[in-house]
Each structure stands twice: as C-alpha cells, then as structure tokens.
Enzyme design. Structure first.
Site, PDB file in Angstrom:
ATOM      1  N   ARG A 115      51.032  45.394 -59.500  1.00 33.55           N
ATOM      2  CA  ARG A 115      50.586  44.174 -58.666  1.00 33.55           C
ATOM      3  C   ARG A 115      49.382  43.468 -59.244  1.00 33.55           C
ATOM      4  NH1 ARG A 115      49.656  46.987 -54.571  1.00 33.55           N
ATOM      5  NH2 ARG A 115      47.780  47.869 -54.556  1.00 33.55           N
ATOM      6  N   HIS A 162      39.416  43.170 -45.615  1.00 36.54           N
ATOM      7  CA  HIS A 162      40.277  42.205 -45.069  1.00 36.54           C
ATOM      8  C   HIS A 162      39.389  41.442 -43.895  1.00 36.54           C
ATOM      9  CE1 HIS A 162      44.309  44.829 -45.861  1.00 36.54           C
ATOM     10  NE2 HIS A 162      43.537  44.378 -46.977  1.00 36.54           N
ATOM     11  N   TYR A 164      57.542  46.154 -57.029  1.00 39.63           N
ATOM     12  CA  TYR A 164      57.782  47.594 -56.958  1.00 39.63           C
ATOM     13  C   TYR A 164      59.057  48.175 -56.809  1.00 39.63           C
ATOM     14  CZ  TYR A 164      53.388  46.163 -55.027  1.00 39.63           C
ATOM     15  OH  TYR A 164      52.170  45.529 -54.815  1.00 39.63           O
ATOM     16  N   HIS A 177      49.823  52.358 -50.604  1.00 39.18           N
ATOM     17  CA  HIS A 177      48.462  52.739 -50.147  1.00 39.18           C
ATOM     18  C   HIS A 177      48.103  54.142 -50.878  1.00 39.18           C
ATOM     19  CE1 HIS A 177      48.212  49.942 -46.595  1.00 39.18           C
ATOM     20  NE2 HIS A 177      48.109  49.333 -47.663  1.00 39.18           N
ATOM     21  N   HIS A 229      54.877  42.933 -49.396  1.00 33.68           N
ATOM     22  CA  HIS A 229      53.641  42.664 -48.486  1.00 33.68           C
ATOM     23  C   HIS A 229      53.408  41.159 -48.704  1.00 33.68           C
ATOM     24  CE1 HIS A 229      51.318  42.623 -52.445  1.00 33.68           C
ATOM     25  NE2 HIS A 229      51.938  43.908 -52.685  1.00 33.68           N
ATOM     26  N   GLU A 246      47.458  38.329 -54.523  1.00 30.40           N
ATOM     27  CA  GLU A 246      47.843  39.577 -55.048  1.00 30.40           C
ATOM     28  C   GLU A 246      49.459  39.673 -54.858  1.00 30.40           C
ATOM     29  OE1 GLU A 246      46.587  42.707 -52.132  1.00 30.40           O
ATOM     30  OE2 GLU A 246      45.552  41.623 -51.329  1.00 30.40           O
ATOM     31  N   HIS A 300      44.777  37.858 -48.196  1.00 25.70           N
ATOM     32  CA  HIS A 300      44.098  37.850 -47.132  1.00 25.70           C
ATOM     33  C   HIS A 300      42.645  37.460 -47.197  1.00 25.70           C
ATOM     34  CE1 HIS A 300      42.124  41.397 -49.021  1.00 25.70           C
ATOM     35  NE2 HIS A 300      43.070  41.812 -49.365  1.00 25.70           N
ATOM     36  N   ASP A 321      44.071  49.394 -57.916  1.00 24.37           N
ATOM     37  CA  ASP A 321      43.390  48.494 -56.935  1.00 24.37           C
ATOM     38  C   ASP A 321      41.936  49.076 -56.481  1.00 24.37           C
ATOM     39  OD1 ASP A 321      42.971  46.963 -54.839  1.00 24.37           O
ATOM     40  OD2 ASP A 321      44.919  47.041 -53.913  1.00 24.37           O
ATOM     41  N   GLU A 364      45.822  41.173 -58.702  1.00 23.60           N
ATOM     42  CA  GLU A 364      45.147  40.793 -57.400  1.00 23.60           C
ATOM     43  C   GLU A 364      43.597  40.133 -58.066  1.00 23.60           C
ATOM     44  OE1 GLU A 364      44.111  43.611 -54.575  1.00 23.60           O
ATOM     45  OE2 GLU A 364      43.722  42.318 -53.248  1.00 23.60           O
ATOM     46  N   ASP A 391      37.997  42.624 -54.558  1.00 14.72           N
ATOM     47  CA  ASP A 391      39.413  43.440 -54.244  1.00 14.72           C
ATOM     48  C   ASP A 391      40.209  42.883 -55.273  1.00 14.72           C
ATOM     49  OD1 ASP A 391      41.662  44.586 -53.185  1.00 14.72           O
ATOM     50  OD2 ASP A 391      41.580  43.138 -51.494  1.00 14.72           O
ATOM     51  N   ASP A 417      26.674  68.890 -40.510  1.00 12.41           N
ATOM     52  CA  ASP A 417      25.219  68.129 -40.451  1.00 12.41           C
ATOM     53  C   ASP A 417      25.620  66.902 -41.535  1.00 12.41           C
ATOM     54  OD1 ASP A 417      24.561  69.380 -38.183  1.00 12.41           O
ATOM     55  OD2 ASP A 417      23.164  70.568 -39.660  1.00 12.41           O
TER      56      ASP A 417
END
Ligand code: GLY
Ligand code: MN
Ligand code: MN
Length: 434
Positions: free
Chosen positions: A401, A357, A384, A239, A346, A380, A350, A256, A403, A267, A36
């Site tokens: 990274r 996004h 890597y 990710h 990447h 960003e 964005h 991140d 950003e 972000d 529930d």
C-alpha cells in the site's frame, strides 16, 4: 503562541449557522484502562476545534441571539488536585486566555444550563456521540419543561450540531493546514528513520519503536492510530497491529503509521524491501500500485468528485493485474465482474483532519461531492496477494500500500507527505547499505 481569535471566529461562525437556540458541546471523558491507570487523554475533536481547550471535564455552551454568548464550563482551580495531576486553568483564567464571554465551574453546569435553555427554541448537541450526555441533556430539558407554569418553555427542536460542525471542519483553514504540514514533516521523518533501521532479523516492534521515537522526540503528542508494521504475509492483513514477527530477508515491510500533532492526524503508508532491494516480482507489483497512486493524486483536484481518484486508481490497478495475468479479460470486464477485489478490497481514501478518518459527508443528495480547496484526504491504493493455486508463487504474500495525504488547492493538490520516499530508486538509495 496561542491565538484565541481563531477559535472565537469558529464559534461565531457556528452561531451564525445555528441562527437561533443553544448549543451544548462536551469534551471527551477520561477513560479508565485498568486499575487506576487511564488511557492517555484525548479531547473531543469538535469541542477542541471550537475552543482550543485541552482539559477533560469541560463543556462549551453557545447561545445564539443578541448578544450571542460563548460560555465554558470547566474544572475549578484545586491546589490539592494540581499537586497530583498538574495544572488546571479554572474558569477565570480559562475565560481570559481562550476568549469566552463567561466561564463557570463544571459543577454548576446543570443549574446554569437549565436557566440558559429556558425559552430557547432549539437545542444543538452532538446527538448520539456520548450516550451519557444525551441522557443528561434530555433530563435537563425535562427540568426546563417542568417550569411551564412559570411561563418558561423548553427547546422544541433538537438538532445534531455535527451536521453544521462537520461541514465546517471539512474545509481546513490556513492554521489547520500549517499544523498538518508540521505533522506531516514529523511523520515523513519517522518513515525515513524506519527505512534506515530496517534489516533482516529485526522484529517488527523494533521498527515500531523507531517510529514512536521520531514522533515523540519531535514533539508530536501521539501516534494518530495504532501503527501497522507488517512484514511479509502480515501485510495482507489490512489491520495488522500485533507487530511481533521477525523480519525476513527477501520480504517486503508495509508500514502504515503517522503522528498526531496538536490535534491533527497524518496517515502515511510506505512499503519497502527488508533487505533494501526489491525482487523482480515485488517491483512489478509495486510499480503498478505506485502508478495507480500517481493517477489518483492527479485526479484529486477542485471540481473532481470524491470518487474520481478511486476510479482512476482502480483502472490502473486492474490494467496492471491483467498485465501480470492475475486478472483476466478486458479492463471493463474485470471492473464489471469485480474480480480484482480479491487483490484490492478497500477504498482509495478518506477525509483527514483532527480525526484520522475525519468528519464530512462523501455524498450530497445522493451524488459524490465535489472536491474543493481546503479539503484534505488520503490517497492510498494497495494490492494484497494471498497464496492461491491460480496465482504464481512469486507473487504470494506480497502486500503493498502506498498512502499519502493531500490538500486540495485552487490548482490541484499539495501532497503533504511527499518527503517520505516512494519511488523504487529513492527507497533503494535511502536503504543502501555500506
Ligand atoms: N491508517 C488508517 C487508514 O489508512 O485508513
Ligand atoms: Mn488512511
Ligand atoms: Mn493509513
């Protein structure tokens, strides 16, 4: 203090853009997680942008024409349900507070909508966003069509209302920018807190907990997306969200993470040494990413096209990778061959707003669109480096990274998230251990 005129003005602007017809914009459904228990409720961004109304089971209907009408359908007051689930406005109080022309119980939606749709030339709806609503609205249109012998016609045109709304949302007004600045202040404080808390031996999730603590204790409703807290090699998984590895002395930590505040996302990514001091190889790569980011931010100005910050960042990254002998040949040759993409796969940003996004086209008629004041985007770049025979081992598993969130101004851009330290000196100073 809630300002209903802000939302009334947005509804009026959308009606002006529609020119004619009727718009039906439902909020998001509640989603069951298991048993529930529901996922924390998050309203639909388009609906909230036009209403400021937080409750589930609500639909906004706009009717263009003279007079234009703005109508809310929402849950009725219900003392029994309110004992279990808490306050709900009910139509009368919602109409008053949120400035609608009329408000009705959600149970009356189908009948009222059948009436309102009659003789309207056009129907605007977020087509394809919620399949259930697509079906329901088409079924209602069919009900109107069935009245043809009474001389009533159904809308002949169906438009995706997002075509108009996305463009409105792309340019942030001063209230939205103010909310984004508040969200940015909380998110940058969270990154500082995470840097202070980080040390070898801690678990990634302990650092995630520091971020969440700062978000909630400063009043942000939620993280804007699942936090990435990635130590060492985990930073090369773009990710990575498991956040369950122990942090090692000598590794970097990539975070991140950022909060959502009153419907607006931030972000932010920062990468820093777990022991507080960059190694020589880490610093070499870090300075390249930082320079790429600075160049991209300088390219984020009115009149530049969308891809200019990305192009600028990639050129700096490629030169750096050549200098480190990780790529070979001239900058143009590396760009042409795309050999840098094994280290930078990447894009550099964005749109950012109610959604992390955010909505808005990146191209208009096949060309990158031009940046203009009020647009908000991320910058960003990253790098890597996975273990490979042709890569010196000192660089293995370095994932970086950086950003930030920037708002385009008349002069250039405002970096909303600059309070999160990012130079080597600033990071090392913040992390200095007694
Ligand atoms: N955190 C999502 C992104 O950086 O795009
Ligand atoms: Mn991003
Ligand atoms: Mn991010």
């Amino acid at each position: 203090m809630f300002n209903s005129s802000l939302y009334r003005n947005r509804r009026q602007r959308l009606i002006t853009l529609m020119q004619r017809g009727i718009a039906v914009i439902p909020t998001a459904p509640e989603v069951l997680r298991n048993g529930d228990a529901h996922y924390p409720y998050r309203f639909d961004s388009h609906f909230h942008y036009l209403t400021g109304f937080d409750e589930p089971e609500a639909v906004l209907v706009l009717v263009a024409g003279a007079p234009a009408q703005s109508i809310l359908f929402c849950r009725e007051k219900d003392m029994e349900r309110e004992i279990w689930d808490g306050f709900r406005y009910g139509p009368a109080a919602a109409r008053e507070k949120f400035g609608f022309d009329a408000a009705f119980p959600i149970a009356e939606l189908d009948d009222k909508l059948t009436e309102l749709m009659g003789n309207q030339p056009a129907l605007f709806h977020p087509l394809g966003k919620h399949a259930v609503w697509d079906d329901r609205i088409l079924a209602l249109r069919a009900r109107v069509q069935a009245q043809v012998r009474s001389g009533i016609t159904a809308p002949n045109e169906i438009h995706d209302v997002r075509t108009l709304l996305d463009e409105m949302r792309l340019i942030k007004d001063k209230d939205e920018l103010a909310t984004l600045r508040r969200a940015a202040a909380i998110s940058t404080a969270a990154h500082q807190r995470a840097m202070r808390a980080t040390r070898p031996g801690k678990m990634e999730y302990e650092i995630e907990a520091e971020l969440l603590h700062e978000f909630r204790s400063q009043g942000a409703q939620a993280p804007a997306y699942t936090s990435i807290v990635a130590g060492g090699a985990n930073a090369c998984v773009l990710h990575y969200i498991s956040n369950n590895t122990q942090l090692k002395d000598g590794d970097l930590l990539l975070i991140d993470a950022a909060c959502e505040m009153d419907g607006y996302a931030t972000d932010i990514t920062r990468t820093f040494p777990i022991n507080g001091k960059f190694s020589a190889a880490q610093k070499d790569v870090y300075e390249i990413v930082l320079a790429a980011q600075a160049t991209a931010i300088a390219a984020a100005r009115p009149g530049a096209h969308w891809n200019e910050p990305h192009d600028a960042a990639v050129r700096v990254l490629v030169q750096g990778l050549i200098d480190l002998k990780l790529c070979h040949g001239s900058v143009d040759a590396v760009l042409e061959s795309g050999s840098y993409k094994r280290f930078y796969m990447h894009r550099t940003g964005h749109w950012l707003g109610m959604d992390v996004h955010d909505v808005g086209n990146y191209k208009l008629e096949g060309n990158w669109r031009l940046l203009q004041p009020g647009m908000v985007l991320t910058v960003e770049p990253g790098c890597y480096i996975r273990p490979a025979d042709d890569v010196p081992s000192a660089f293995w598993n370095i994932g970086i990274r950086i950003e930030d969130d920037v708002a385009i101004t008349t002069q250039g851009c405002e970096v909303l998230t600059e309070a999160a330290p990012k130079t080597v000196a600033a990071i090392e100073a913040l992390m200095q251990r007694p």
